[in-house]
Design an enzyme around this catalytic site. Structure first.
Site, PDB file in Angstrom:
ATOM      1  CB  CYS A 117      -0.720  -5.506  -6.310  1.00 33.04           C
ATOM      2  SG  CYS A 117       0.832  -5.020  -5.195  1.00 33.04           S
ATOM      3  CG  ASN A 151      -4.453  -4.204  -7.978  1.00 34.13           C
ATOM      4  OD1 ASN A 151      -4.137  -5.309  -8.532  1.00 34.13           O
ATOM      5  ND2 ASN A 151      -3.812  -3.289  -7.257  1.00 34.13           N
ATOM      6  N   GLY A 173       4.549   3.411 -18.439  1.00 42.94           N
ATOM      7  CA  GLY A 173       5.551   4.377 -18.931  1.00 42.94           C
ATOM      8  C   GLY A 173       5.336   5.305 -19.886  1.00 42.94           C
TER       9      GLY A 173
HETATM   10  O1  RRO Z   1       0.162  -0.584  -2.983  1.00 43.80           O
HETATM   11  C1  RRO Z   1       1.030  -1.126  -3.996  1.00 43.80           C
HETATM   12  O2  RRO Z   1       2.296  -1.599  -3.173  1.00 43.80           O
HETATM   13  C2  RRO Z   1       0.925  -1.426  -5.316  1.00 43.80           C
HETATM   14  C3  RRO Z   1      -0.166  -1.929  -5.842  1.00 43.80           C
HETATM   15 BR1  RRO Z   1      -1.752  -2.102  -4.979  1.00 43.80          BR
HETATM   16  C4  RRO Z   1      -0.290  -2.003  -7.327  1.00 43.80           C
HETATM   17  O3  RRO Z   1      -1.289  -2.571  -7.828  1.00 43.80           O
HETATM   18  N1  RRO Z   1       0.925  -2.024  -7.917  1.00 43.80           N
HETATM   19  C5  RRO Z   1       2.075  -1.548  -7.480  1.00 43.80           C
HETATM   20  O4  RRO Z   1       3.295  -1.495  -7.927  1.00 43.80           O
HETATM   21  N2  RRO Z   1       1.997  -1.329  -5.924  1.00 43.80           N
END
Ligand code: RRO
Length: 295
Positions: A127, A124, A240
């Site tokens: 985010c 990741n 989506g």
């Molecule tokens: O946990 C989150 O707030 C979150 C993560 Br890790 C992510 O990769 N993407 C997102 O939209 N939320």
């Protein structure tokens, strides 16, 4: 409607039951919920992102349903190393562990906990609302390359999930490829916000967050299309997708498989429903469809 040949597939080094994967962040916090999604027709599943220390996440509200999408700022809540216990019973299943860290060494440490358990890793680096993590480091090609190198060194499939919130996603995709990624996942959520006109305040506790669901499909599609031109490793489309037509369109842009997240919140049976519309014994081989819109 074009249909796809039935059967298992290997994408970015991971053997999947079909081309439809549960995206990170949705029903991925327990082994039981991941096993349930495999039973309900997902070809593979990605866990909620796991980091070097336990985190409780951002203050609420954390999740807002919108017309055609979801806005979240969960804030990377996760149990860290204790999550190993959830996944041990799922060893040998197509379970990809999503991991995050603030620097390459943290990615390596978290990955090491899941060696021998995970079918692969998804980094990741995307985010949109996590200071020091995710997109804040994943917009720098040098950092993306270094984090990928650390995890790819384990010799397991290493997918890298990218942010759409950059000027040229191809540059970031190439950095992941140079670091040894076996696939690119495109994309994570789009940085966004809403304001309550009654409260005169942002609705999310974190003020801004990440937008997902149908409303971001054209953005995700364009990112996959750009990456197909920029990179040589497989691309997994995410953002989506909610129908068999969306899957075919993503494949035509260049995706070898897809991930489905927000649409699972509306329909837990979505994998079976899309699978029924997508697959036929005499369907087209994926190779004839992937990237065909670039001709
Ligand atoms: O946990 C989150 O707030 C979150 C993560 Br890790 C992510 O990769 N993407 C997102 O939209 N939320």
């Amino acid at each position: 409607m074009i249909m796809l040949q039935k059967g298992s597939v290997t994408v970015g080094g991971v053997n999947l039951e079909n081309h439809l994967i549960l995206a990170a962040g949705v029903l991925g916090t327990t082994g039981a919920s991941l096993a349930r999604m495999l039973r309900l027709g997902a070809g593979g599943v990605v866990t909620k992102s796991i980091g070097p220390q336990p985190k409780s996440g951002h203050a609420g509200p954390c999740l807002i349903p919108l017309e055609g999408g979801l806005l979240n700022a969960m804030g990377l809540p996760n149990p860290s190393r204790d999550f190993v216990n959830e996944l041990t019973p799922l060893k040998d299943r197509p379970v990809i562990v999503s991991i995050f860290g603030g620097m390459p060494e943290e990615f390596r440490e978290v990955a090491s906990w899941f060696e021998g358990i995970a079918a692969g890793y998804e980094l990741n680096l995307s985010c949109p609302h996590a200071e020091g993590y995710g997109a804040s480091i994943g917009s720098d090609p040098g950092v993306v390359r270094a984090c990928t190198e650390e995890v790819a060194a384990f010799g397991l499939p290493t997918w890298v999930k990218l942010t759409p919130n950059v000027t040229d996603i191809g540059v970031i995709g190439r950095a992941a490829e140079e670091g040894g990624a076996t696939a690119i996942v495109a994309v994570n959520t789009v940085r966004a916000m809403r304001i309550s006109i009654n409260l005169r305040r942002p609705v999310l506790g974190n003020r801004f967050g990440g937008l997902s669901g149908k409303m971001i499909f054209p953005i995700a599609l364009r990112c996959v299309y750009d990456l197909y031109d920029a990179c040589s490793i497989p691309i997994i489309g995410c953002g989506g997708i909610s129908s068999a037509e969306d899957v075919i369109e993503m494949m035509m842009a260049g995706a070898s498989a897809v991930q489905i997240g927000s649409a699972v919140c509306d329909d837990i049976g979505i994998f079976e429903r899309i699978g029924e519309a997508l697959y036929a014994d005499d369907g087209s081989p994926a190779g004839e469809i992937v990237g065909c819109a670039h001709a």
